[in-house]
Scaffold this motif. Sequence first.
Motif, PDB file in Angstrom:
ATOM      1  N   LEU A 184       0.849  -1.201   0.000  1.00 50.99           N
ATOM      2  CA  LEU A 184       0.000   0.000   0.000  1.00 50.99           C
ATOM      3  C   LEU A 184       0.880   1.244   0.000  1.00 50.99           C
ATOM      4  O   LEU A 184       1.980   1.241   0.565  1.00 50.99           O
ATOM      5  N   LEU A 212      -3.943   5.824   2.970  1.00 51.26           N
ATOM      6  CA  LEU A 212      -3.290   4.700   2.293  1.00 51.26           C
ATOM      7  C   LEU A 212      -4.046   4.408   1.003  1.00 51.26           C
ATOM      8  O   LEU A 212      -5.278   4.489   0.967  1.00 51.26           O
ATOM      9  N   GLU A 213      -3.298   4.029  -0.018  1.00 47.34           N
ATOM     10  CA  GLU A 213      -3.933   3.750  -1.312  1.00 47.34           C
ATOM     11  C   GLU A 213      -3.447   2.417  -1.860  1.00 47.34           C
ATOM     12  O   GLU A 213      -2.251   2.091  -1.751  1.00 47.34           O
ATOM     13  N   GLY A 214      -4.369   1.674  -2.474  1.00 44.32           N
ATOM     14  CA  GLY A 214      -4.001   0.412  -3.111  1.00 44.32           C
ATOM     15  C   GLY A 214      -5.245  -0.362  -3.499  1.00 44.32           C
ATOM     16  O   GLY A 214      -6.368   0.060  -3.207  1.00 44.32           O
ATOM     17  N   ALA A 274      -8.133  -1.241  -0.835  1.00 44.29           N
ATOM     18  CA  ALA A 274      -7.407  -0.794   0.365  1.00 44.29           C
ATOM     19  C   ALA A 274      -8.255  -0.815   1.636  1.00 44.29           C
ATOM     20  O   ALA A 274      -7.734  -1.127   2.714  1.00 44.29           O
TER      21      ALA A 274
END
Length: 136
Positions: free
Chosen positions: A32, A77-79, A82
């Motif tokens: 992430l 947080l990014e992904g 997520a």
Amino acid sequence: MTVQQTLILLKPDAVERQLIGRILSRFEQKGLKIINLRLFRFTQELARQHYAEHVGKPFYSGLEEYIMSGLVVAAILEGPEAVAVVRRLIGPTNGIEAPPGTIRGDFSLSNQQNLIHASDSTVSAEREINIFFPTI
Ligand code: CMP
């Protein structure tokens, strides 16, 4: 698979116990991205805004006192997926019940002093990101 953003808060016990680096590294290890980060102290007004759904519950006054008791780190947080990925990494609310391998399972023995908050849905994530990282 959808790329999402979610909000985490490292609570006063995490900052006081010098766990910021170890906790953030779990998310980086997973892949992430930290796309925003700040260190600050909660006001009562901010606590009531963030924890609006808990105001009036029996544990709320203790929760408010705890969240205002020291510095807090907020991060976006990014992904992929997520929101759910981060919730699984942190584990259930109560550190006593959280399984080993989760952040709460490895570092907390408390229902309240559970080190970290993470958005529980994409709707909450959007609301919470706007609280802690308002776009002007
Ligand atoms: P968090 O994920 O930040 O969301 C609400 C918080 O309230 C939770 O983590 C805990 O810190 C706290 N909390 C939830 N349930 C209880 C409880 N039964 N007793 C005390 N604190 C609680």
